[in-house]
Design an enzyme around this catalytic site. Structure first.
Site, PDB file in Angstrom:
ATOM      1  N   ALA B  53      -3.612  47.744 -84.575  1.00  0.00           N
ATOM      2  CA  ALA B  53      -2.675  47.497 -83.180  1.00  0.00           C
ATOM      3  C   ALA B  53      -1.591  48.457 -83.524  1.00  0.00           C
ATOM      4  CB  ALA B  53      -2.106  46.026 -83.525  1.00  0.00           C
ATOM      5  N   THR B  54      -1.001  48.743 -82.219  1.00  0.00           N
ATOM      6  CA  THR B  54      -0.157  49.998 -82.130  1.00  0.00           C
ATOM      7  C   THR B  54       1.320  49.684 -81.573  1.00  0.00           C
ATOM      8  OG1 THR B  54      -1.253  50.763 -80.394  1.00  0.00           O
ATOM      9  CG2 THR B  54      -1.706  51.796 -82.341  1.00  0.00           C
ATOM     10  N   THR B  55       1.749  50.382 -80.628  1.00  0.00           N
ATOM     11  CA  THR B  55       3.194  50.390 -80.325  1.00  0.00           C
ATOM     12  C   THR B  55       3.957  49.233 -80.151  1.00  0.00           C
ATOM     13  OG1 THR B  55       2.445  52.721 -79.618  1.00  0.00           O
ATOM     14  CG2 THR B  55       4.761  52.216 -79.273  1.00  0.00           C
ATOM     15  N   SER B 193       2.036  53.710 -83.981  1.00  0.00           N
ATOM     16  CA  SER B 193       1.555  54.976 -84.002  1.00  0.00           C
ATOM     17  C   SER B 193       2.195  55.578 -82.885  1.00  0.00           C
ATOM     18  CB  SER B 193      -0.095  55.324 -83.702  1.00  0.00           C
ATOM     19  OG  SER B 193      -0.330  54.494 -82.676  1.00  0.00           O
ATOM     20  N   ALA B 232      -3.780  56.327 -79.451  1.00  0.00           N
ATOM     21  CA  ALA B 232      -4.107  54.786 -79.860  1.00  0.00           C
ATOM     22  C   ALA B 232      -3.318  53.546 -78.891  1.00  0.00           C
ATOM     23  CB  ALA B 232      -3.850  54.552 -81.355  1.00  0.00           C
TER      24      ALA B 232
END
Lengths: 280, 279
Positions: B53-55, B193, B232
């Site tokens: 999972a990202t931002t 990321s 991502a």
């Protein structure tokens, strides 16, 4: 070798029961009842810090009378059990009956096994989608469990209190009516010469499980919101007229109608009262 | 002597232990298999085993804090999820989001939510905001060995500090590193990321004391910038109607901004960028 005297099991159990009953009868009482908006808990309790009523889970509440350290131990165990179940399964899988069952087993085991039984009576209440679906379980010191739909009265002289509630209880009642009934029932005992006692807001601990609320339904009602609900319909307004004030301003203000559920204000006042009221 | 569990009907001793108000500590005694980070893992790098999972971004505004997260999870070069939710209310006055291994992160958030509620019920009063932040640090620390094998999840925590003496400065943000280091951040922060780009966008936009609408728009815009640069991070998905999760925490509690409102703001951002999208 010391001589062991024989005591019959009947005698032991009778002594323990009597001991527990005496301890419970010394404390003040609690009333739990179903009403249209949920489940109402009312306790006579001078302390604002040592609670007799508390939240267990989303739709489950707990009320107890007797020895504080003992029911507090049960309450913490109940919260742990409920949170563990909710975490391992789902929040919807935490219901009142299994919890009441575990409390009953535990109380029963302590009664049989220990020298001293728990001097407590406990109510586990679950709020349902309608008053008919509410679950009210009353548990006693020996592990007996009673399913008492509608209302539960516990503590010293609970039968007299229960009789007052039974006579006037309606599940269609709103919060104000239900609370007044509970307060009247609690005040029906303990007065001088059997007279009705008028209980004030600061002598009461009140909470509800709100039927329509999603998630955690437990709410305490205290401070101004409680005073407004408990006060008689037409309160005597004491008007202090300063010497230089004009006469016209002395008309008493209209009593503000109480709006249940909407105006629940948390007014936490530091309590100077006796903190160690174990048998409250 | 009786220890509790030996007589039929008695609850195990952990249930009636006194002195602890922590659910995680109780789990350790009663059901350690439910604690993240206590499982034996095979040796080697396991980072491919879970979706990532990202931002997530968070910033303060006049009445508290806003937190927003994009909706994408990736696994290698593939998109594992387009509609994952990574921002949650941890209790009435605080928010938590996570980046990293999705499975670990979701478990961490769930355990943290129960931990806060459990403390509140046992003690009768909620933890302080800094107390909550510290509890979360301990939980992140518990996952250290898994993190070293590539299963790392890092939370971002933000909330309204009820004990704050200045109502305009009651919004607070805390970030963490993989070993559980806790850092209080000023004004705004981001994790994941795409956070480098989101933070750069906020560096130019952010002003202290903005109103809620403006802060929400800045959050949506910073995620747009992150998605623009980082593969991502997911941008607003107009065809499927998927938009970032944006939540506020203030003195009135936590609230999730409606999808319709976030969509309106996302379309505004896209409209403004259409004049000159940059290169």
């Amino acid at each position: 070798m010391a001589m062991q005297f024989y005591t019959s099991p009947e005698q032991i159990m009778r002594d323990r029961s009597e001991y527990a009953r005496k301890g419970i009868a010394r404390g003040r009482s609690v009333v739990v009842l179903s009403f249209a908006g949920g489940v109402l808990f009312v306790a006579e309790n001078l302390s604002t810090a040592l609670h007799k009523i508390s939240e267990i889970y989303d739709r489950i509440g707990f009320a107890a009378v007797g020895r504080y350290n003992e029911f507090e131990n049960l309450r913490a165990a109940g919260v742990r059990m409920a949170d563990l179940r909710g975490y391992a399964y789902d929040r919807r899988d935490v219901t009142a009956w299994p919890l009441a069952n575990v409390f009953a087993q535990n109380l029963g085991a302590i009664f049989t096994e220990s020298t001293k039984p728990f001097e407590v009576e406990v109510c586990v209440a679950g709020v349902g989608a309608s008053p008919e679906d509410d679950e009210l379980y009353r548990l006693t010191y020996d592990g007996s469990i009673n399913d008492e739909p509608g209302f539960v009265a516990m503590g010293g002289q609970s039968e007299q209190i229960g009789a007052v509630v039974r006579e006037h209880h309606r599940v269609e009642a709103d919060l104000e009516e239900a609370l007044r009934l509970a307060v009247r029932a609690l005040g029906s005992v303990g007065g001088e010469g059997g007279a009705q006692r008028e209980l004030k807001a600061d002598q009461l601990e009140v909470a509800i499980l709100e039927r329509e609320r999603p998630g955690r339904t437990f709410r305490r009602i205290r401070g101004a919101a409680l005073s407004a609900l408990v006060a008689p319909a037409e309160p005597e307004v004491e008007v202090v007229i300063p010497d230089d004030a004009p006469e016209a301003e002395s008309t008493p203000a209209e009593p503000v109608p109480a709006e249940p559920a909407e105006d629940i204000v948390d007014v936490e006042e530091a309590s100077e009262k006796d903190g160690g009221d174990e048998k409250s | 002597m009786t220890t509790g569990a030996d007589f039929p009907g008695r609850m195990p001793a952990a249930f009636s232990a006194t002195g602890s108000s922590s659910f995680a500590e109780f789990l350790q005694a009663a059901a350690p298999e439910y604690l993240p980070g206590r499982r034996a893992l095979p040796p080697g790098d396991l980072s491919h085993a879970s979706a990532h999972a990202t931002t997530i971004v968070a910033m303060t505004y006049a009445d508290g804090v806003v937190m927003a997260g994009d909706r994408r999870a990736t696994q290698g070069n593939l998109i594992a999820s387009r509609d994952i939710e990574k921002v949650f209310a941890s209790d009435m006055y605080s928010l938590v989001g996570f980046a990293g291994s999705a499975g670990i992160g979701i478990e961490l958030v769930r355990l943290f939510q129960v931990e806060l509620e459990h403390f509140e019920k046992i003690e009768g009063t909620p933890l302080s905001l800094h107390g909550k932040a510290n509890r979360l640090a301990t939980m992140v620390r518990g996952n250290l060995s898994a993190a070293m094998q590539g299963l790392a999840a890092v939370p971002l925590f933000a909330g309204y500090d009820l004990d704050s003496r200045e109502p305009g400065k009651a919004g607070r943000i805390f970030s963490y590193d993989v070993i559980g280091g806790l850092y209080e951040e000023r004004d705004y922060d981001g994790i994941g990321s795409g956070s480098l780009f989101a933070r750069s966008a906020l560096k130019k936009r952010f002003r202290p004391g903005a109103d809620a609408d403006t802060a929400v728009k800045w959050a949506v815009e910073s995620l747009y910038d992150a998605a623009d640069e980082d593969s991502a991070t997911g941008g607003p998905d107009l065809t499927r109607g998927l938009f970032p999760v944006v939540m506020l925490a203030s003195a009135d509690g936590t609230v999730r901004i409606s999808d319709a409102e976030v969509e309106r703001l996302a379309r505004d951002v896209i409209g403004e960028r259409s004049d000159y999208p940059g290169r």
